[in-house]
Structures are given as structure tokens and as C-alpha cells.
Design an enzyme around this catalytic site. Sequence first.
Site, mmCIF file in Angstrom:
data_model
loop_
_atom_site.group_PDB
_atom_site.id
_atom_site.type_symbol
_atom_site.label_atom_id
_atom_site.label_comp_id
_atom_site.label_asym_id
_atom_site.label_seq_id
_atom_site.Cartn_x
_atom_site.Cartn_y
_atom_site.Cartn_z
ATOM 1 C CG HIS A 122 -2.016 -0.983 1.179
ATOM 2 N ND1 HIS A 122 -2.861 -1.155 0.100
ATOM 3 C CD2 HIS A 122 -2.392 -1.909 2.102
ATOM 4 C CE1 HIS A 122 -3.704 -2.130 0.360
ATOM 5 N NE2 HIS A 122 -3.451 -2.614 1.562
ATOM 6 C CG ASP A 159 -3.114 -8.354 0.640
ATOM 7 O OD1 ASP A 159 -2.317 -8.596 1.555
ATOM 8 O OD2 ASP A 159 -4.162 -7.688 0.803
ATOM 9 C CG HIS A 161 -6.935 -5.200 1.838
ATOM 10 N ND1 HIS A 161 -6.479 -6.151 2.721
ATOM 11 C CD2 HIS A 161 -8.085 -4.722 2.357
ATOM 12 C CE1 HIS A 161 -7.323 -6.252 3.737
ATOM 13 N NE2 HIS A 161 -8.310 -5.401 3.537
ATOM 14 C CG ASP A 243 -5.287 -9.975 3.280
ATOM 15 O OD1 ASP A 243 -4.983 -10.520 2.201
ATOM 16 O OD2 ASP A 243 -5.015 -8.799 3.538
#
Length: 308
Positions: A122, A159, A161, A243
Site C-alpha cells: 500500500h 492479497d 486488498h 487475507d
Amino acid sequence: MTTALYTHPDCLSHVTPEGHPEQVARLRHVLAALEGKALDRHEAPLAEEADLRLCHPQRYIDHVRSSEPAEGITQMDPDTWMSPGSMRAALRAAGGAIAAVDAVLDGRADNAFVATRPPGHHAETESPMGFCLFGNVAIAAKHALERRGLKRVAIFDPDVHHGNGTQDLVQSDGRILFISTHQQPLYPGTGNRDEYGPHDTIRNIPLPPETDGETYRMIVTQQVLPKIESFAPELILLSSGFDAHKDDPLASVNLETQDFAWLTDQMTALAAKVCGGRLVSCLEGGYNLEALAEAAAVHVDGLIAAGA
């Protein structure tokens, strides 16, 4: 040959507030799950500032370094914190990714897993974000291209996200293919399917909530693997977030532990086909401690099996 593991105790010194999902216990659980496995274990080195500058300007590096508190914790953005030792942890994370790339390219390992924190996907060019300070995988990709002479590198980010930071850091470089599968809608709210980048090297594959393993396997088989193969990378990097597991508290994709084992097998087989098996996997997310440990363990088992 072997699977290399890069980690460092410094990554346990990066402390977040009580109850924060990106906690020290994440790495402890991953490392405990890897005990006894046939891994070539190494301490992740500290990245140099010149390494970070492959993706981040010096003013941003200075900002992060100066933000580290002498005691207590400092908030960098709504989700991202620093404590005494956070900078060294972040340097170990970036340095471990670079060292793993070198080990694989030099033939000292078939593949590698980098078990460090904070995560990186991120972190944008000049913004800490989403638990991340520096773009570890993007830095490793740039190192392979700029210093090791590779011509094409592929990054796959499973991931849950969207890897907005990685996309920001690599989309201007036509030598890097970036593919992300991620739940949408979900933090950080980016990663639309119609984003291709200036060189047509960005592929975002949004997943609706409750996506199951069968659907995900079909997406990977039909959309991810063929695109990477056609790009013909000389190295594959994985932003290995776990995740998307059904038990993760921050999302609602319903993968099982064995879906991560399947994904690992697919990626190692593809690496064997297109780039001599050269694959480096770097830990990103995963916030249910037991699910994270289980998924990381089967992932590493798959890496070991590929190098056997």
C-alpha cells in the site's frame, strides 16, 4: 537446490497500537509455522537508502526516518504507525526482498520466501498507507531490472486488498507486469478493472464479496496465468497476502487454506515454465493469526516442493 527464507528479529520491534490488526504476533505465528521446514535460513539485511530510492524520493525517505519516535508510537496515516525500531524493520523488509531476488538470480536458491513486516504493497511514492512504509516488492522488481539486467519482471498480488502502492510505483515502467486480485468494494477503494497503466501492464481483477475457492481458481487459471505467461517474465514476484482466507476479519473472500496451496503450485509451475523457476514471495497481509500461519505454511511447503 533450496527454498531460501529471509527474516529478521528487527521486524518484531515494529510495534502498533493494542488491537491493531498488523501486530507483532503475525510474524511470530508465521515463523512458528515454518519451524522445522527444510529452508535455507538467512537474516534479512538492511536496505540502503539507494535501494529505497529505486521507488521513493529522498524527501519521502527522510520524512519516514524523521517520523520514527524515540519512545511510544507515532501515527503516520489513519492505519499506519511507527515505534522505535520501525525504520529498521522497514529496512529489513525491503532489504530481505532484494536479498531474496539476488539469491534466486544467482542460483543460490530455487525460490524464496521473505517473512518480514511491515508489509509494503500500500505504500505509494510519497505516502505511507495501509500499514506500509516502503514498497518492498516494487523495490525488489526495480532492483532486478536496474541492477541485475533483467528485461521483464511480473508481480502477482493475491492479497485481498488492492496493491495500490505497488501499482503506483511500477505502472510507469513497461518492463513490469502488475496483476492484482482483490475484493471490491474494500479498502483502499482502488484497483478498477479498467486501469491498464500507460504501457498496458496493469491488470486489476476485482472480486465480489463471498468469492469462493472454485471461482477464484477459475479466475487465476483463465486470467492471471495466461497473462503472466504471455508477458514472459524473467522473474516472478508474489505479494503474498493471505487475507483472502475465509476466516480473515478484514475482508469477506472465502478462500480455504488449500486454495493457497493450489495457488502456490500454479505459480511455481508457471515460474518453472517461463523463467527457470525464479520466484520470490514476500509476506503482505493476513490478520487471523491461525489462518495466516496455516496458509503461510502450505505456501512455503509448495515452494519447497517446487525446488526439490
